[in-house]
Each structure stands twice: as C-alpha cells, then as structure tokens.
Write a protein that holds these residues in place. Sequence first.
Motif, short mmCIF file in Angstrom:
data_model
loop_
_atom_site.label_atom_id
_atom_site.label_comp_id
_atom_site.label_asym_id
_atom_site.label_seq_id
_atom_site.Cartn_x
_atom_site.Cartn_y
_atom_site.Cartn_z
N ARG A 1 0.83 -1.19 0.00
CA ARG A 1 0.00 0.00 0.00
C ARG A 1 0.88 1.25 0.00
NH1 ARG A 1 -3.96 0.40 5.01
NH2 ARG A 1 -4.14 2.65 4.86
N ASN A 2 0.39 2.29 -0.68
CA ASN A 2 1.13 3.54 -0.68
C ASN A 2 1.13 4.13 0.74
OD1 ASN A 2 1.97 6.27 -0.94
ND2 ASN A 2 1.47 6.15 -3.11
N THR B 1 -1.32 6.74 2.14
CA THR B 1 -2.72 6.45 2.46
C THR B 1 -2.89 6.09 3.93
OG1 THR B 1 -2.50 4.11 1.91
CG2 THR B 1 -3.13 5.59 0.12
N SER C 1 -2.85 6.69 8.09
CA SER C 1 -3.24 7.84 8.91
C SER C 1 -1.98 8.54 9.42
CB SER C 1 -4.07 7.37 10.08
OG SER C 1 -3.23 6.78 11.05
#
Lengths: 246, 302
Positions: free
Chosen positions: A138-139, A142, A144
């Motif tokens: 995942r990038n 993205t 939190s």
Amino acid sequence: MIRQLNAFYTDKEVLKGINIDILSNSVTAIIGPSGCGKSTFIRSLNRINDLIPGFRITGEVIYRDKNIYDKDVDVDDLRRRIGMVFQKPNPFPKSIYENIAYGLRIYGINEKQKLDEAVESSLKKAALWDEVKDNLNRNALTLSGGQQQRLCIARALATEPDVLLLDEPCSATDPISTAKIEELIYQLKQNYTIVIVTHNMQQAARVSDQAGFFMLGELIEFGKTEDIFKAPKDKRTEDYITGRFG
Amino acid sequence: MNRRIINRRLDKAFKILGIASTVFGLLVLVVLFVNVFLEGRSRLTWDFFSSFPSRKPELAGILSALVGTIWLMVITGLVAIPLGIGAGIYLEEYAKKNRLTNFIEINIANLAGVPSIIYGLLGLGIFVRYLKLDRSILAGGFTLALLVLPVIILSTREALRAIPFSIREASYALGATKWQTVRYQLLPASLGNIMTGIILAMSRAVGETAPLITIGALTYIAFLPQNPITFLEKFPFIHFTLRGLLDPFTALPIQIFNWVSRPQKGFSTNAAAGIIVLLGLTLAMNAVAIILRHRYQKKIRW
C-alpha cells in the motif's frame, strides 16, 4: 556529548554555548518555548542542518570519541547511525515496504530475504506490523497521520542506528497515536540512545530520563527529569514548567 | 439611481463581458478549425501521407515532411531531454545559491522567451557554418534542441521544487547521498511533471518554422533520409548507419508554409490538409501530457 555548541543562521545566533552530556541507552528530552533553538539543536546532532543555506556551527559534537563536524567525517554514514524522525510525518510516496527498504537499498543491500526481515522487524519494533502486515504494498501516503509517523520511526530503525533523534514526533498525531509512540520510546530505550524534542511538558516528564530546558538559545538547566520537574533550580525553568509563560 | 441597483448591474455587465471574451476566443478557434477541416479533408487520403511533394497539387504529399519532422523530434529529444533534466537537477539540487547561480537562472528564464528565429540564426552560425553540418537534419535537430532546452530546464526545476523539502530531509537523514536522493526519491516523484513539461515543449517545437527556414531547410525534398537500419539478405543481415543524419530535410510546417505561398488552388487544399495533420500531432502530444499529469496527480498528493 556536546561541547560549547554555537549555531548560527547567517549571522543570527540561535544556540549559545550549549554543553550537554547525553547518556547512552536513555531518553533525553529537550523542552522550551517556541523559537528557543531546540529544533536547531537536535538537527545539529546528525548534521541535517547542513542542508540549510547559511547555517553555520562552532564547537563540538562528540560522538564515539569524534567530533562529527570534523572535516574527515563521512556525513552519510553518520546520518545512517544517528537516525531521525521529524515533526511532520514525511513518508516517501512509495509503498510501505519500499519506505523501509530504502535505507538498506542505498547501502547496497538488495537481497529480498534481508529486506523482508528488516521490514518486518522494523515494523514490529515500531508497533505498526499488525496494522499493515497484510498490505505492505500500500502507498504509505494512504496511512493515517499516526501510522505514518510510526512508519517514519520504523524507517529510521531499519538502518540499525544507535542514536535516534525525535524532533517533536507527536506534534501532528492524535492522543492515541501519541500514547503508542510514547510506549514505543520506552521500549526502544533499551537498545537506543534517544533524544526527543517536545512541546509537551507531560510527555517529557513521562518518557525521559534527563531533560534540558532551552530558552532563547541558551541551555538554562539540565539534569535528571525528576529533578527538573520536581525541584527546578532556575526560576525560569520553574515558571515554564508550571505554565506561567511559554 | 440607487447605489445597490448600479452595483448589481455592474456585476451583471462584467459577467456578460467575461462570457463574451471567452466565447470569442473559442469561436475564432472553432471557425479556424472547421474552415481548415472542410477545405483539407478531401486530401486526407493514404496517398497524401505516402507521396513526396510534387509540382502537381493532386499528386503532392507530405511523406518527406512527416518523416523529416519525426527525425527532428527524435534528435531534439535525444539532445534536449538529458541536457535539460541534467541542468535542471544541477541548478535545483546541487548548485550553491549564490550570485552566479542567480545570474544563470535569470538568463535561462530569459532564453525561454527569446524569439525562435534568433535560435535559427544561432543554429546557422554554429551548426551549419562553423561545425559544417550543412543544412542537415542534425543541424535542424540541434537548433530545435537549443530552442526547447530552457523550457525543459525550467519545467524540471519547477517539478523538483514542487516536492516538499521534508522528502529530501527524510532521505538524507537515512544516510542517502545527494545522487541517491535525486535518483530514488526526487526523480521518480517529479517524473510526471517533468514529462509533461517536455511534451509541451516538444509539441511547440513541432510547429516551429522560422528557425528551420533560417538554417536552410529545403522545401522540396523528393527523397527520405537514409534509414538508420536496413535489413540485408546476407550476413550480418542488419545494417546500421547514421548517415541519414547528414541528409537535407524538410518538415511539416515548412511544407505547409511552402504550399500556402503558392498561387494554385490545389496547393491551398494541400496546405489545409497538412495543417490538419500538424494540428492532430500537436493535440495528440498535448493530450498525452494532460493524461500524464492527471495520472500523476492522482497518485501523489503530499
């Protein structure tokens, strides 16, 4: 160990004759009002301030019996051994995996097995593994804010530094993430020397073993955290800690 | 009259004025395009693309011009892109911020605004005469490369500047060297913007006429530059040559210019058809730039 450290931006003196002994495997907190030079101070310890045009420094920062500002010091190697986490989380716009692998890749380590291990162990140390282990591709952008900050800590740990500099690591995170990061600092203390700059007095009291109070570029008081908070010697420290100014 | 009513009317008047200006600009463009399209579409046949120019308008085609334009673009790109990106990176990441850098920066910004014919004269002096490249594709490509170089440098710098400083700090703090930071963080993060800038610069270069005429590009070329790769029947089966670089050439805008200036009706139809091809080429390049930028912006948000 810091000796007679003075720092300047162009001609403005922002640190005036700082002397501090930072103990290994302990947490040293730097507190003080905004603009007191605490960020400049911590950023001098891995020479990241060298990037800022007009920055100049005199005095010595002794690390492993050597002044890190000596001419023959390999700055890149120094920064690898003195990791840093910044105020705002600054993950690279890449996958979680690549964020952590980067520090090793630039050092020439590309074997998948080694990288996999480093990614896993760093994420575990930074207490992020359970949240991201299923999508390491995942990038990172993205995630939190709090997760990003822990990713930055994991990234700094991946190169196996022995000093970790934290420049207000919780200034942009919510209370839950802050608690996690504080817990993390407590865990990491066993193996790392940690210097943390913080605005938050309670945080300094909770996590640190020693604390230094900066004001207007001067180190007003330095000592055991307990002493600083319970029985400050200097009136200004006392005023600041009890919230009378700052 | 009541002040409030005046204000309201002024507001309305300005709105109408704004709409009118927008529509006017668009309308002129549409009229131009429709006009050209109606005139030229009958000539847009396969023969038009596969024929050399000719004295008879109905036999003339844009083959040599189109091939010349493609050659030019390849050379321009090969020269200007690495130089432009390199210079941009140096100025933005490596150069000390002092008077000299400042001076260079101002000059590059100014160079981007120099009229293209000046570049033609420069190309004529340096490449055609001094380096004795003659009126070759190479001279043309180099000249156009000079023309787009400042634009590429500027857009590279712009793209690098859009990357937050904190990314650089993050990279250096991990012990990366300057080159590693540029290579693994800054270039990948700015490539979308850099490519957009390059394509826009190139699409401008495609339409440039003045500098090519200045360096002496011919308008009537009934042959193609020697192909760099030819296949042979015997060993080694493939023959590679760069001789074509030194052949004379023509390009789309020059061909169009030539046709427009001829009196016969047939040639103006040819010119219109050529304009459609050139417009199509430019619009396609711009579309690629827009798509690139769009995809890139979706991927990265700081």
